[in-house]
Design a protein around this motif. Sequence first.
Motif, short mmCIF file in Angstrom:
data_model
loop_
_atom_site.label_atom_id
_atom_site.label_comp_id
_atom_site.label_asym_id
_atom_site.label_seq_id
_atom_site.Cartn_x
_atom_site.Cartn_y
_atom_site.Cartn_z
N GLY A 43 127.50 -27.70 3.83
CA GLY A 43 128.79 -27.04 4.00
C GLY A 43 128.79 -26.05 5.14
N ILE A 44 127.73 -25.26 5.25
CA ILE A 44 127.64 -24.27 6.33
C ILE A 44 127.56 -24.96 7.68
CG2 ILE A 44 126.20 -22.45 7.32
CD1 ILE A 44 125.48 -21.62 4.48
N ALA A 45 126.80 -26.05 7.76
CA ALA A 45 126.68 -26.78 9.03
C ALA A 45 128.04 -27.31 9.49
CB ALA A 45 125.68 -27.93 8.88
N VAL A 46 128.84 -27.84 8.56
CA VAL A 46 130.15 -28.36 8.91
C VAL A 46 131.09 -27.22 9.31
CG1 VAL A 46 132.21 -29.55 8.05
CG2 VAL A 46 129.94 -30.45 7.53
N TYR A 47 131.08 -26.11 8.57
CA TYR A 47 131.94 -24.99 8.92
C TYR A 47 131.56 -24.42 10.28
CZ TYR A 47 134.38 -24.67 4.47
OH TYR A 47 135.20 -24.93 3.41
N ALA A 48 130.28 -24.47 10.64
CA ALA A 48 129.85 -23.98 11.95
C ALA A 48 130.45 -24.78 13.09
CB ALA A 48 128.32 -23.99 12.04
N LEU A 49 130.79 -26.05 12.82
CA LEU A 49 131.45 -26.87 13.84
C LEU A 49 132.86 -26.39 14.13
CD1 LEU A 49 130.53 -30.58 12.95
CD2 LEU A 49 129.91 -29.36 15.03
N ASP A 50 133.50 -25.74 13.17
CA ASP A 50 134.88 -25.30 13.28
C ASP A 50 135.78 -26.48 13.66
OD1 ASP A 50 137.01 -23.46 13.26
OD2 ASP A 50 136.85 -23.15 15.42
N VAL A 51 135.74 -27.52 12.85
CA VAL A 51 136.51 -28.75 13.13
C VAL A 51 138.00 -28.46 13.07
CG1 VAL A 51 137.01 -31.09 12.33
CG2 VAL A 51 134.66 -30.20 12.23
N ASP A 109 134.38 -33.71 21.31
CA ASP A 109 134.68 -32.28 21.23
C ASP A 109 133.56 -31.52 20.51
OD1 ASP A 109 137.58 -32.21 22.21
OD2 ASP A 109 137.66 -33.73 20.64
N LYS A 110 133.05 -32.11 19.44
CA LYS A 110 132.03 -31.46 18.62
C LYS A 110 130.96 -32.50 18.26
CE LYS A 110 134.70 -27.75 18.24
NZ LYS A 110 135.51 -27.41 17.07
N VAL A 111 129.70 -32.06 18.20
CA VAL A 111 128.59 -32.94 17.81
C VAL A 111 127.70 -32.19 16.84
CG1 VAL A 111 126.55 -34.20 18.59
CG2 VAL A 111 128.61 -34.20 20.01
N ILE A 112 127.32 -32.84 15.75
CA ILE A 112 126.37 -32.27 14.81
C ILE A 112 125.12 -33.13 14.80
CG2 ILE A 112 127.41 -33.45 12.82
CD1 ILE A 112 126.59 -30.92 11.16
N ILE A 147 131.09 -27.97 21.28
CA ILE A 147 130.11 -27.34 20.40
C ILE A 147 129.11 -28.38 19.89
CG2 ILE A 147 129.77 -26.23 18.14
CD1 ILE A 147 130.82 -24.34 20.22
N ILE A 148 127.82 -28.00 19.88
CA ILE A 148 126.77 -28.80 19.25
C ILE A 148 126.13 -27.94 18.16
CG2 ILE A 148 124.65 -30.11 19.56
CD1 ILE A 148 126.36 -29.10 22.69
N VAL A 149 126.02 -28.47 16.95
CA VAL A 149 125.32 -27.80 15.86
C VAL A 149 124.03 -28.56 15.58
CG1 VAL A 149 125.34 -27.30 13.38
CG2 VAL A 149 127.32 -26.72 14.78
N TYR A 150 122.91 -27.86 15.63
CA TYR A 150 121.60 -28.44 15.33
C TYR A 150 121.11 -27.87 14.02
CZ TYR A 150 116.58 -29.45 15.67
OH TYR A 150 115.30 -29.88 15.42
N SER A 151 120.67 -28.75 13.11
CA SER A 151 120.20 -28.28 11.81
C SER A 151 119.05 -29.13 11.31
CB SER A 151 121.34 -28.30 10.78
OG SER A 151 121.79 -29.62 10.56
N THR A 152 118.21 -28.54 10.48
CA THR A 152 117.15 -29.27 9.76
C THR A 152 117.00 -28.65 8.38
OG1 THR A 152 115.19 -27.89 10.22
CG2 THR A 152 115.87 -29.44 11.96
N CYS A 153 116.32 -29.35 7.49
CA CYS A 153 115.96 -28.77 6.20
C CYS A 153 114.46 -28.47 6.18
CB CYS A 153 116.36 -29.68 5.04
SG CYS A 153 115.66 -31.33 5.09
N ALA A 199 121.58 -23.81 14.22
CA ALA A 199 121.88 -23.21 15.52
C ALA A 199 123.19 -23.80 16.03
CB ALA A 199 120.76 -23.47 16.53
N ARG A 200 124.05 -22.95 16.60
CA ARG A 200 125.32 -23.38 17.17
C ARG A 200 125.26 -23.18 18.69
NH1 ARG A 200 131.53 -22.74 15.94
NH2 ARG A 200 132.29 -21.95 17.92
N ILE A 201 125.52 -24.23 19.43
CA ILE A 201 125.35 -24.23 20.89
C ILE A 201 126.68 -24.60 21.54
CG2 ILE A 201 124.11 -25.29 22.81
CD1 ILE A 201 121.96 -26.09 20.61
N ARG A 202 127.05 -23.86 22.58
CA ARG A 202 128.23 -24.24 23.36
C ARG A 202 127.77 -24.82 24.70
NH1 ARG A 202 133.59 -23.59 23.06
NH2 ARG A 202 133.47 -21.98 21.45
#
Length: 527
Positions: free
Chosen positions: A117-125, A350-353, A411-417, A521-524
């Motif tokens: 959920g946090i990763a998707v919200y960070a994209l600000d779709v 526009d956005k990439v996760i 915006i690019i959001v990079y995430s791992t568990c 991490a959120r990258i522009r």
Amino acid sequence: MDSDDEYTPEESGVQKTQGTPLQTFSLENLPTEFVSFLSKNEIDPAIYTVTDLPRYVRLNPDPHLTITPQDLEMELGTKVEPVPGLEAFCRLSGHIKLRNTKAYIEGRIFGMDLSSGIAVYALDVQPGEHVLDICCAPGAKLCMIAGLLTNSGHVRSDRSRASNALQMDITGTVTGVDISPHRLSTCRSLLKRHRLQQCARLFQADGTTFGVMRPSAIDTIRARIMAGNKSNNTSSAGNGSAGKRSLDRESYQNEGSSSDESMDQDGGPGLEVRQQFHSNYTQKGESSIKRQRATLERLSGFSGHTDREEEATIFNGTETEGSHEKLVPFFAPKTLRNDPQHRSEAYKYDKVIVDAECTHDGSIAHILKYESWGWDNFHKNFMSQNRLDSLMDLQRGLLMNGFRLTKAGGIIVYSTCSLSRAQNEDVIAWFLTKMHGRAVLEPLPKHALGIPTANCKRPCRSIIADALGLQQSGPGNANGIVGWHGTPEQETEMIQFQDHIMDKCLRYDPLASNTSGFFLARIRKIS
């Protein structure tokens, strides 16, 4: 690899791994290789002794399927607490099983962990955007993104009409990519079950080389709808249906539309949270960008080495138009199936996760499974040095390709568990040094959700120096890694760059946050 497989077992059919394991083990049982891995990445082994992690669910905001936390609490017989700032997310006991509950069967709740959920919200779709989900399977985030791409956050079913049509806001698309056909099948099933397939398409491909741009066919559809809206302006104003298009269910028969009557209404984030995650080009943001770019350029200048021109060619050049083979979608609705797959800057996303494949060491339950599966399997799957090296190369490749496919300003959001520094802060540090200021980190709202965050780790100096082509110096450490040492001025710049990454990225872990471990991490993309 999407970390969603840790908390969507009821939807994907995989073994439950999210939530509290019913048993733990002595730290003495951890294999030597894993203990060494934890030490090298500054991970406290005590996280694997935590036994009371909650699990998370997402309430379906569809007015026909809504359920309040109070009603869910009465049905499950356990405390259900809304997560402040994350609309529709609730936490409950990790021991609760949802599969046979009425709320789950009726589609009123979905198994989805906080990290997704946090990763998707960070994209600000935003409605109308085109989003790429690299390593998308099994699809919880993909479905949430698909819902956010419509004005109302979901696709409405007009049950009163004889045609039983779906009302759809044609505004944007989401493209999912994964290398596993089995996991893509699960992703497709989720999209169909929740009636979100009309704005989504799936590709089986290597995320490091995938090159299909966002669909251009949707532009023609949108133009046709807007033209229709103008000609029917009076009636549209009266019934509030401006910008919507009725799609007869028959148009999706070839896509295998599910007979499940439940609908997914993902809903958009509240204004306050959207403002927290959304970063415009404010004066403060521009200053931060200038400072980061200057720091990177000074670091790069230490060795007189720069590959700005080479990088610009690789990651920002217009791809060759003309004759090319189209990649056949694994799944796509009729509106997107025959997209011409234009290749140009105009059709970047526009956005990439990028929810990258990782060692999954942030999941307690995932690690505990090897008590019964055998630690030999764990070593083969995750801890061999060849595997770790290839994994980090994969993560870098996924992030680089995500950047290549993102439009300037996107915006690019990079995430791992994973809690590994090598798979998180080191990947971001390596990436930023390669970009020379053309990609910058944007802040994430630490503590904004009322959940304590863990401290980010200091990126490895030798990783940064090597990425910049700086000469290594000094004796090797216990792992044989040669450090980097510079002049006092150079040391100051290095520390500032490391601090910047630690300040802008986000970490949760079982000890600090009482959640699974994950990194964000959120990258522009500047240019």
